[in-house]
Design an enzyme around this catalytic site. Sequence first.
Site, PDB file in Angstrom:
ATOM      1  N   ARG A   1      40.584  53.584  33.564  1.00 55.58           N
ATOM      2  CA  ARG A   1      40.488  53.341  35.007  1.00 55.58           C
ATOM      3  C   ARG A   1      40.386  51.857  35.347  1.00 55.58           C
ATOM      4  O   ARG A   1      40.545  51.472  36.507  1.00 55.58           O
ATOM      5  CB  ARG A   1      39.300  54.104  35.583  1.00 55.58           C
ATOM      6  CG  ARG A   1      39.454  55.628  35.533  1.00 55.58           C
ATOM      7  CD  ARG A   1      38.161  56.335  35.876  1.00 55.58           C
ATOM      8  NE  ARG A   1      37.706  56.034  37.218  1.00 55.58           N
ATOM      9  CZ  ARG A   1      36.486  56.328  37.675  1.00 55.58           C
ATOM     10  NH1 ARG A   1      35.593  56.889  36.862  1.00 55.58           N
ATOM     11  NH2 ARG A   1      36.158  56.043  38.912  1.00 55.58           N
TER      12      ARG A   1
ATOM     13  N   THR B   1      30.889  61.278  22.353  1.00 57.65           N
ATOM     14  CA  THR B   1      29.754  60.397  22.104  1.00 57.65           C
ATOM     15  C   THR B   1      28.966  60.765  20.852  1.00 57.65           C
ATOM     16  O   THR B   1      28.491  59.882  20.129  1.00 57.65           O
ATOM     17  CB  THR B   1      28.826  60.404  23.325  1.00 57.65           C
ATOM     18  OG1 THR B   1      28.557  61.764  23.703  1.00 57.65           O
ATOM     19  CG2 THR B   1      29.478  59.685  24.505  1.00 57.65           C
TER      20      THR B   1
ATOM     21  N   GLY C   1      24.987  65.436  35.146  1.00 55.90           N
ATOM     22  CA  GLY C   1      24.252  66.514  34.497  1.00 55.90           C
ATOM     23  C   GLY C   1      22.807  66.513  34.944  1.00 55.90           C
ATOM     24  O   GLY C   1      22.166  65.455  35.017  1.00 55.90           O
TER      25      GLY C   1
ATOM     26  N   ASN D   1      20.932  62.903  34.242  1.00 56.79           N
ATOM     27  CA  ASN D   1      21.043  62.312  32.920  1.00 56.79           C
ATOM     28  C   ASN D   1      21.815  60.995  32.969  1.00 56.79           C
ATOM     29  O   ASN D   1      22.906  60.926  33.530  1.00 56.79           O
ATOM     30  CB  ASN D   1      21.764  63.298  31.990  1.00 56.79           C
ATOM     31  CG  ASN D   1      21.885  62.791  30.579  1.00 56.79           C
ATOM     32  OD1 ASN D   1      21.041  62.047  30.098  1.00 56.79           O
ATOM     33  ND2 ASN D   1      22.954  63.197  29.904  1.00 56.79           N
TER      34      ASN D   1
ATOM     35  N   ASN E   1      33.299  51.466  35.365  1.00 56.12           N
ATOM     36  CA  ASN E   1      34.513  52.206  35.024  1.00 56.12           C
ATOM     37  C   ASN E   1      35.759  51.686  35.724  1.00 56.12           C
ATOM     38  O   ASN E   1      36.868  51.992  35.305  1.00 56.12           O
ATOM     39  CB  ASN E   1      34.329  53.690  35.373  1.00 56.12           C
ATOM     40  CG  ASN E   1      33.252  54.349  34.534  1.00 56.12           C
ATOM     41  OD1 ASN E   1      33.375  54.465  33.327  1.00 56.12           O
ATOM     42  ND2 ASN E   1      32.173  54.761  35.187  1.00 56.12           N
TER      43      ASN E   1
ATOM     44  N   TYR F   1      36.666  10.592  31.424  1.00 54.78           N
ATOM     45  CA  TYR F   1      36.626  11.669  30.435  1.00 54.78           C
ATOM     46  C   TYR F   1      35.971  11.142  29.165  1.00 54.78           C
ATOM     47  O   TYR F   1      36.445  10.170  28.557  1.00 54.78           O
ATOM     48  CB  TYR F   1      38.028  12.179  30.104  1.00 54.78           C
ATOM     49  CG  TYR F   1      38.033  13.116  28.925  1.00 54.78           C
ATOM     50  CD1 TYR F   1      37.478  14.390  29.024  1.00 54.78           C
ATOM     51  CD2 TYR F   1      38.565  12.727  27.691  1.00 54.78           C
ATOM     52  CE1 TYR F   1      37.460  15.248  27.934  1.00 54.78           C
ATOM     53  CE2 TYR F   1      38.555  13.578  26.605  1.00 54.78           C
ATOM     54  CZ  TYR F   1      38.001  14.838  26.733  1.00 54.78           C
ATOM     55  OH  TYR F   1      37.972  15.694  25.654  1.00 54.78           O
TER      56      TYR F   1
ATOM     57  N   TYR G   1      42.101  12.768  20.590  1.00 52.82           N
ATOM     58  CA  TYR G   1      42.971  13.740  19.915  1.00 52.82           C
ATOM     59  C   TYR G   1      44.295  13.078  19.553  1.00 52.82           C
ATOM     60  O   TYR G   1      44.969  12.502  20.418  1.00 52.82           O
ATOM     61  CB  TYR G   1      43.206  14.930  20.846  1.00 52.82           C
ATOM     62  CG  TYR G   1      43.998  16.065  20.250  1.00 52.82           C
ATOM     63  CD1 TYR G   1      43.676  16.598  19.001  1.00 52.82           C
ATOM     64  CD2 TYR G   1      45.066  16.626  20.950  1.00 52.82           C
ATOM     65  CE1 TYR G   1      44.389  17.656  18.475  1.00 52.82           C
ATOM     66  CE2 TYR G   1      45.791  17.687  20.422  1.00 52.82           C
ATOM     67  CZ  TYR G   1      45.457  18.199  19.182  1.00 52.82           C
ATOM     68  OH  TYR G   1      46.180  19.250  18.655  1.00 52.82           O
TER      69      TYR G   1
END
Length: 446
Positions: free
Chosen positions: A18, A84, A141, A170, A227, A349, A370
Site C-alpha cells: 500500500r 507473523t 481483533g 489487540n 501502511n 566551503y 578531492y
Amino acid sequence: MTEKPVALIVLAAGQGSRMQSDLPKVLHRLGAVPLVGHALATGRRLEPETVVVVAGHGADQVRKAVAKLDPDARVALQEQQMGTAHAVLQALPLLEGFEGRVLVLYGDTPFIAEETLGMLASHPSDVIVLGFEAADPGRYGRLVTGPDGLERIVEYKDADEATRAIRLVNSGVLAADAATLREILPQIGNRNAAGEYYLTDLPGLARAAGLRVDVVTCDESETLGINTRAELAAAEAAFQARARAQALEDGVTLSDPATVWFALDSCIGRDAVIGQNVVFGPGVTVESGAEILPFCHLEGCHVSAGATVGPFARLRAGAELGADVHVGNFVEIKNSVLDEGVKVGHLTYLGDADVGEATNIGAGTVTCNYDGVSKHRTRIGAHAFIGSDTMLVAPVAVGARAMTGSGSVITEDVPDDALALGRARQVTKPGLAARLMQALRQKKGR
C-alpha cells in the site's frame, strides 16, 4: 531494567504494497531515520541481550540499514512471508541458548514507549499481549478478558455483536518467555483463508497449555502503524510535534516551533536557540547556549557551547565546531574540526579540514579536497588569517599566525608567521577598456 534478561524480535519482512514503493516499508523515513530504527532505538533502552530483525522483502536493503542503525543486531531471513508466527519462528535459531523474556515488535510501529516495553518485559505472566482502548475499534481483533487474564483474541469477522462492542483491542505486540515460544509456536496452524501462521493464535494455545496470559495497555497513539504514504505523513507530523514539545520542555528556545524539524536522535542542549526553518538530520548534537540561525541544515555534526551557525549554513557529517565558533551565511562544513573561536563568515566551503583556534577564514575560501579519486586534508594553524577567495589545494598546511593573500591558490605548505601569495601579477593596459567597448559597439552597429 527487568528481573529476566530480555531479547527483541523486530518483524520487518513485509513488502508494504500500500506504500506504492519499491523500497521496503520499514525503510521509509520518519524523523530522518528508517521506520525500523524507531523500534530498535526504543527497544535498546531495555538493554536487551540479543536483538533480531526478521527481514524478507528487500532483505539485502534491510540488512544494510540495520547494520548502520544497530550494528549488534542480527538479521533472520523469512524467505516466504507466511505470517507473523512464521516470522518469529525464523528468528528463534538466533536466540539459541537464550532463556528470558522475548518482546516481539513491529518495524512499522514506531511510537511504542519505553515504559510500555518495560511493562511487557517485567510482567510476571507467561504471555503478555499489548492492547489499547480504541476510540473506533473498527476491524481490530478484540481482547476478551476475565478473572484469569486474557481469555481469547477474537477477530472482527468472527465476533458477535457483544464482542464487537468491546473497545479493548489487540496491537499485535506481545511478550513471552523464550521457552514458551519454542514450545507453542510450532503448534500454530495455518487453517485460515490466507493459509498463514498467525501470532494471534499464540495466547489461546498458551492458555490451553495451562499458562497464564494477560494484557497490558497503552495509549492508542503509541500503536500507530504505517501502511500508506498518508499514514507516514501523519506519523511525521505526530513525531515532529512531540519532538518540538520535548525540546521546549527541556529549555530549548524555538523561535518558530512549527518550522523546526528534528531527527530521532537530535540532542539539543538547554538554552540553545534554534531559529526558523532549521532542519536537523540524524546525528546532531547542539550544546547548551549555542545558536542556530534560520534556514540551516545540520546532520552528523557537533556544535559546542557559544557557537553560532547561519543563517543559511550547512553542516555535514563530521563537522565539529568548538566553543564560540562562528559559521555564517552560505558556508558549508564537512568532515572538519574548527577549534575554539574560529570565524568562517560567509560563502565558504571547508571539507576535510582542521582549523586552529581563533583563525579567520575569509569569504569565498575553498578547501580543494578531492582530486577525482581520493580526499585530502587541509590543516590550518591557530590565529591564522585566510584571505578572501583563497583556494587551498589539499593536501596542504598553513602554519600558525600565517596569512594568505586574497585570491591566492595555495598549493604548498605555508610556515608559521609567513604570508603566502599565489596569484598572477596584475597587468594594467591604460585606455584599452574604452577602445574595446568602442570597437564592440561599432561591430554591433550602435
